[in-house]
Design an enzyme around this catalytic site. Structure first.
Site, short mmCIF file in Angstrom:
data_model
loop_
_atom_site.label_atom_id
_atom_site.label_comp_id
_atom_site.label_asym_id
_atom_site.label_seq_id
_atom_site.Cartn_x
_atom_site.Cartn_y
_atom_site.Cartn_z
N THR A 189 -72.70 48.24 -17.63
CA THR A 189 -72.33 49.54 -17.08
C THR A 189 -70.90 49.93 -17.43
O THR A 189 -70.59 51.12 -17.47
CB THR A 189 -72.51 49.55 -15.56
OG1 THR A 189 -71.68 48.54 -14.97
CG2 THR A 189 -73.95 49.31 -15.16
N TYR A 241 -82.56 47.06 -12.50
CA TYR A 241 -81.70 46.23 -11.66
C TYR A 241 -81.63 46.88 -10.29
O TYR A 241 -81.14 48.00 -10.15
CB TYR A 241 -80.31 46.13 -12.29
CG TYR A 241 -79.37 45.16 -11.62
CD1 TYR A 241 -79.83 44.03 -10.95
CD2 TYR A 241 -78.00 45.36 -11.67
CE1 TYR A 241 -78.96 43.13 -10.36
CE2 TYR A 241 -77.11 44.46 -11.08
CZ TYR A 241 -77.60 43.35 -10.42
OH TYR A 241 -76.73 42.47 -9.83
N TYR A 270 -65.71 49.15 -13.00
CA TYR A 270 -64.86 47.96 -13.15
C TYR A 270 -64.35 47.89 -14.59
O TYR A 270 -64.93 48.48 -15.49
CB TYR A 270 -65.64 46.69 -12.81
CG TYR A 270 -66.86 46.45 -13.68
CD1 TYR A 270 -66.75 45.80 -14.92
CD2 TYR A 270 -68.12 46.87 -13.28
CE1 TYR A 270 -67.87 45.59 -15.73
CE2 TYR A 270 -69.23 46.66 -14.08
CZ TYR A 270 -69.11 46.02 -15.29
OH TYR A 270 -70.21 45.82 -16.09
N ASN A 292 -68.69 40.70 -12.32
CA ASN A 292 -68.66 41.03 -10.89
C ASN A 292 -68.95 39.85 -9.97
O ASN A 292 -69.46 40.03 -8.86
CB ASN A 292 -69.65 42.17 -10.58
CG ASN A 292 -69.18 43.50 -11.11
OD1 ASN A 292 -68.12 43.98 -10.76
ND2 ASN A 292 -69.97 44.08 -12.00
N ASP A 311 -76.81 35.51 -18.23
CA ASP A 311 -75.98 36.59 -17.70
C ASP A 311 -74.52 36.45 -18.12
O ASP A 311 -73.64 37.06 -17.53
CB ASP A 311 -76.06 36.69 -16.17
CG ASP A 311 -75.50 38.01 -15.64
OD1 ASP A 311 -75.65 39.04 -16.32
OD2 ASP A 311 -74.90 38.02 -14.55
N ARG A 324 -81.91 50.10 -19.97
CA ARG A 324 -81.66 49.55 -18.64
C ARG A 324 -81.21 50.65 -17.69
O ARG A 324 -80.41 51.52 -18.06
CB ARG A 324 -80.57 48.48 -18.71
CG ARG A 324 -80.40 47.70 -17.40
CD ARG A 324 -79.18 46.82 -17.48
NE ARG A 324 -79.20 45.78 -16.45
CZ ARG A 324 -78.11 45.26 -15.90
NH1 ARG A 324 -76.91 45.70 -16.26
NH2 ARG A 324 -78.20 44.31 -15.00
N HIS A 328 -80.81 37.52 -21.28
CA HIS A 328 -79.94 38.41 -20.50
C HIS A 328 -78.50 37.97 -20.66
O HIS A 328 -78.04 37.02 -20.01
CB HIS A 328 -80.33 38.41 -19.02
CG HIS A 328 -79.63 39.48 -18.24
ND1 HIS A 328 -80.23 40.68 -17.95
CD2 HIS A 328 -78.39 39.55 -17.70
CE1 HIS A 328 -79.39 41.45 -17.25
NE2 HIS A 328 -78.26 40.76 -17.09
N CYS A 329 -77.77 38.67 -21.53
CA CYS A 329 -76.35 38.41 -21.71
C CYS A 329 -75.69 39.71 -22.17
O CYS A 329 -76.37 40.69 -22.47
CB CYS A 329 -76.12 37.27 -22.72
SG CYS A 329 -77.00 37.47 -24.28
N HIS A 330 -74.37 39.71 -22.19
CA HIS A 330 -73.62 40.94 -22.44
C HIS A 330 -72.49 40.69 -23.43
O HIS A 330 -72.06 39.54 -23.62
CB HIS A 330 -72.99 41.47 -21.15
CG HIS A 330 -73.91 41.56 -19.99
ND1 HIS A 330 -74.80 42.59 -19.79
CD2 HIS A 330 -74.09 40.73 -18.92
CE1 HIS A 330 -75.47 42.41 -18.66
NE2 HIS A 330 -75.06 41.28 -18.12
#
Length: 313
Positions: A86, A166, A58, A270, A265, A133, A40-42
């Protein structure tokens, strides 16, 4: 490890108070086993190349594929699962670009709309996407996306993909029956965001565990920094952080040893109170997976079986 200032993106200012990734993560004391997957990473942008979605809630600091892969190598991770954020909406361009760069060392979880074409789904699959997701955290979405998810789940089922969900623990009672009706495996982000001020043996978390037990459900024991109340390590050099999250994560790992996943993550979107040191997040692992066999399953065997089934033993 940042390659852009924290106060700018391509066209829009960064959300006030946004925390940039840790500039110099520690080298972990815990040595990750071969084949470890950060599940889980972005990647965020860079905004000049991959603009953020107009409808985003955001605007982050850019966090590029090059920064992510440098962190991967620094921590001793073998592979990554990149999850669409997102802030990019349903434009998966930054995700796909990172997947192409990583080759077989990465898989992806995309965001798609119900009207996505079959050709686009095939393109995403060929790039390495293996799931979609859906976000049910109310502060991050304008409406609960049940109808869209129902349609998309039917569309992706023939591809062998799964749905990443989520949501927050308080919302599970209203969503549980719907989630159980979906015709694909489910992967739950961050243990369903339990309230860690309550007991891991209490009724709320017991309900979550029953939900997992009842279906083809996988759980990420990720984001202790997001769930904690007691906070990160003390400044005296203590390396055991997020103690209040440990009972919940350990219960998941012990109960669902073959369906638990771990991830950083990164770059930790956020967050309001502190930016975690990813090296210390790695050092958190032995506290939640207390045997070598459990750590091997959590870090390597489980994610490889889910995302690289063609090579899993």
């Amino acid at each position: 490890m940042n390659d852009r200032p924290a106060d700018e993106t391509a066209d829009f200012p960064v959300t006030p108070g946004w925390l940039a990734p840790h500039p110099a993560p520690a080298k972990p004391a815990f040595v990750l086993p071969p084949g470890t997957v950060d599940a889980h990473c972005h990647v965020f942008g860079p905004g000049a190349e991959f603009p953020y979605a107009p409808e985003r809630k955001y605007t982050p600091v850019d966090a590029s594929k090059h920064q992510l892969f440098a962190l991967r190598d620094h921590l001793g991770v073998s592979r990554n699962v990149l999850v669409q954020a997102t802030c990019h909406g349903a434009d998966n361009s930054a995700l796909v670009d990172a997947l192409h760069t990583a080759g077989d060392r990465a898989r992806g979880v995309a965001t798609v709309r119900p009207d996505v074409s079959d050709a686009e789904l095939r393109r995403l699959h060929e790039a390495g996407v293996r799931g979609v997701r859906f976000n049910f955290v109310r502060r991050l979405v304008d409406a609960v996306p049940t109808e869209a998810l129902e349609t998309v789940a039917r569309r992706i089922a023939p591809l062998g993909w799964h749905v990443v969900l989520y949501f927050e623990a308080a919302d599970l009672p209203d969503l549980e029956t719907f989630f159980q009706s979906l015709p694909v495996p489910l992967v739950i982000d961050h243990m369903g965001r339990p309230d860690v001020t309550r007991s891991a043996d209490g009724p709320e978390f017991a309900r979550f565990l029953r939900f997992v037990e009842a279906g083809d459900v996988w759980v990420k024991v990720s984001c202790p920094e997001r769930l904690t109340v007691t906070g990160p390590p003390a400044l005296d050099g203590e390396r055991h952080a997020y103690r209040d999250v440990v009972p919940f994560a350990r219960k998941v790992v012990d109960t669902f040893t073959d369906r638990a996943l771990w991830g950083t993550d990164w770059p930790h979107p956020n967050l309001e109170n502190h930016m975690p040191d990813d090296g210390l997040l790695v050092d958190h692992i032995p506290h939640i997976a207390t045997t070598a066999a459990a750590r091997q399953a959590l870090l390597a065997d489980n994610p490889q079986r889910l995302y690289w089934p063609e090579t899993a033993g």
